[in-house]
Scaffold this active site. Structure first.
Site, PDB file in Angstrom:
ATOM      1  N   ASN A  23       2.225   0.741  -0.823  1.00  0.00           N
ATOM      2  CA  ASN A  23       1.872  -0.486  -1.384  1.00  0.00           C
ATOM      3  C   ASN A  23       1.133  -0.096  -2.559  1.00  0.00           C
ATOM      4  OD1 ASN A  23       3.168  -1.288   0.513  1.00  0.00           O
ATOM      5  ND2 ASN A  23       1.666  -2.192   1.882  1.00  0.00           N
ATOM      6  N   ARG A 122       8.343 -15.448   3.701  1.00  0.00           N
ATOM      7  CA  ARG A 122       7.819 -14.660   2.209  1.00  0.00           C
ATOM      8  C   ARG A 122       8.267 -15.168   0.829  1.00  0.00           C
ATOM      9  NH1 ARG A 122       7.830  -8.452   3.393  1.00  0.00           N
ATOM     10  NH2 ARG A 122       6.035  -8.233   2.457  1.00  0.00           N
ATOM     11  N   ASP A 311      -0.062  -4.820   8.763  1.00  0.00           N
ATOM     12  CA  ASP A 311       0.784  -3.507   8.583  1.00  0.00           C
ATOM     13  C   ASP A 311       0.398  -2.557   9.918  1.00  0.00           C
ATOM     14  OD1 ASP A 311       2.196  -4.577   6.674  1.00  0.00           O
ATOM     15  OD2 ASP A 311       1.432  -3.087   5.139  1.00  0.00           O
TER      16      ASP A 311
END
Ligand code: UD1
Length: 426
Positions: A23, A122, A311
């Site tokens: 990320n 999203r 996550d």
């Protein structure tokens, strides 16, 4: 297609090297579009998502050179047509982040709306609203965002309606070369945002306040790359990968050290592991977690950093499945992130959903291996944890989800003593 065969019941013991953070790598790769100068990045993890982002950069005209040992050289000297097609953007949401840098460099861009894990709607409304405030003209047509900045991007004060990691990163990248000052309010505070800011600052960007909810950016004319023998920037260690292995160690009654990761980046997760009864040693360069016997039940709610990371929610649920009591997990970041629940049930776990965002977990004394299917990237590791802790054999199918985000997973698990084989599905 590959599958993973795990024989459970072996406590994981030892050290595991943590790779560069997916990320952090993905936005930093997008940000490399902002400069004409050649640059080299270190600790770039070998992951499917990274390969996808590099393929997109190559499509946009960036010269990409793998130098081995997780070093990648990039040169965005002359860019091709600034268009990111659906085929390259649909599998991974972070590819949408090229829109801002392309606009900044070329004054126009056409980028497909993103895809990614099926963990919720999203949307990218915050990205688009912010780019508009910076002076972009945007239109969504045929699944693509068509953007122009006829007068260039212009600094502005942006208050985001909600905390978004990708949105913060996107607007940060767009603002570094805008004219004047930009202030991002209600910004995401994640360490990956801080890593992106560190990279941009190395290239001469003027950024202040990253890691807090207010980031101030003073636009500069152009970014340049300092002369360096090696990489200008090394990607930070993946705190989510580290948390995954540490929880696996705890769930198997073992002791795992995650090497190369900063304990400060995992405060909320480590606190919860202590609540579960684990002994935790936090360093700047490594974290050790050890747990004997059954974990205590731990309730949690996910939240933006420094809260408990969404996550890591699925992985922690696998630990709670083995706890000596009842725990509750509330997912507040995404609206559809419990796809692992029916798969965990196949091991004999007792999890019920109160609604789409709340799960109640009643711990059981043992899980039993079963054939299961990976559903999304992080959720798939919860199945690995359940399999490692379970009695007997588990076969996990659809490994491509894991390949998106876990580098050398089989080797790392073997290094910790797990009984695991990766093979072609018969
Ligand atoms: C990033 C991470 C992902 C992590 C997530 C939350 C990367 C590549 N991915 O994803 O692993 O799970 O942060 O920590 O870094 N939202 C909107 N409008 C927007 C943007 C977001 O409504 O314009 C919503 C999303 O639907 C979601 C929430 O905001 O419900 C948080 O999303 P965001 O922080 O943007 O996640 P990503 O950056 O996509």
């Amino acid at each position: 297609m590959d599958q993973l065969v795990i024989t459970g019941g072996v406590p994981l013991v030892g050290s595991v090297p943590i790779s560069g953070a997916k990320n952090s790598a993905l936005p930093i790769l997008a940000a490399s579009l902002l400069t004409e100068a050649p640059l080299t990045l270190g600790r770039v993890p070998s992951l499917q998502d990274v390969r996808t982002q590099l393929a997109l950069l190559a499509h946009l005209g960036v010269a990409v050179d793998h130098r081995g040992d997780e070093v990648v050289a990039l040169h965005a000297h002359t860019l091709a047509e600034p268009e990111a097609p659906y085929e390259l953007v649909r599998t991974m949401r972070a590819s949408f982040l090229v829109l801002g840098p392309l606009l900044a460099r070329r004054g126009r861009a056409r980028v497909s709306l993103p895809g990614g894990c099926a963990i919720g709607a999203r949307p990218v409304d915050q990205h688009l609203a912010g780019l508009k405030r910076l002076g972009a003209e945007l239109e969504v047509r045929g699944g693509y965002v068509e953007a122009t900045a006829p007068r260039g991007l212009q600094g502005a004060r942006l208050v985001m309606d909600q905390v978004t990691v990708g949105g913060t990163e996107h607007l940060l990248m767009a603002a570094v070369c805008a004219r004047g000052t930009t202030v991002l309010e209600n910004a995401a505070e994640e360490p990956e945002v801080v890593d992106l800011a560190a990279f941009l600052r190395t290239l001469g960007a003027k950024i202040d306040g990253e890691g807090t909810a207010r980031i101030e950016i003073e636009g500069v004319d152009a970014l340049s790359v300092p002369a360096a023998m090696g990489p200008v920037h090394c990607i930070m260690a993946d705190r989510i990968e580290a948390a995954s292995y540490l929880i696996a160690g705890a769930a198997t009654g073992g002791s795992v050290t995650a090497e190369g990761v900063d304990g400060a980046h995992l405060g909320a997760v480590l606190d919860k592991l202590e609540e579960a009864g684990a002994r935790v040693a936090r360093g700047r360069e490594h974290i050790t977690v050890a747990l004997e016997g059954s974990p205590r039940p731990v309730s949690l709610r996910t939240a933006p950093y420094p809260g408990f990371p969404t996550d890591v929610q699925a992985q922690f649920m696998a630990l709670d499945c083995l706890a000596t009591g009842v725990s509750r997990i509330r997912e507040t970041v995404f609206e559809n992130r419990f796809m692992h629940v029916p798969e965990l049930a196949r091991f004999g776990a007792q999890v019920s959903l109160e609604d789409a965002r709340s799960a109640v977990i009643t711990g059981v004394p043992k899980l039993v291996g079963a054939p299961v299917m990976a559903t999304d990237l992080r959720a798939s590791f919860s199945l690995v944890i359940a399999a490692l802790a379970a009695e007997g054999e588990t076969i996990i199918d659809r490994l491509y989800h894991m390949d998106r985000g876990y580098a050398a997973m089989t080797e790392k698990l073997l290094g910790l003593g797990a009984q695991v084989i990766r093979r072609r599905a018969p």
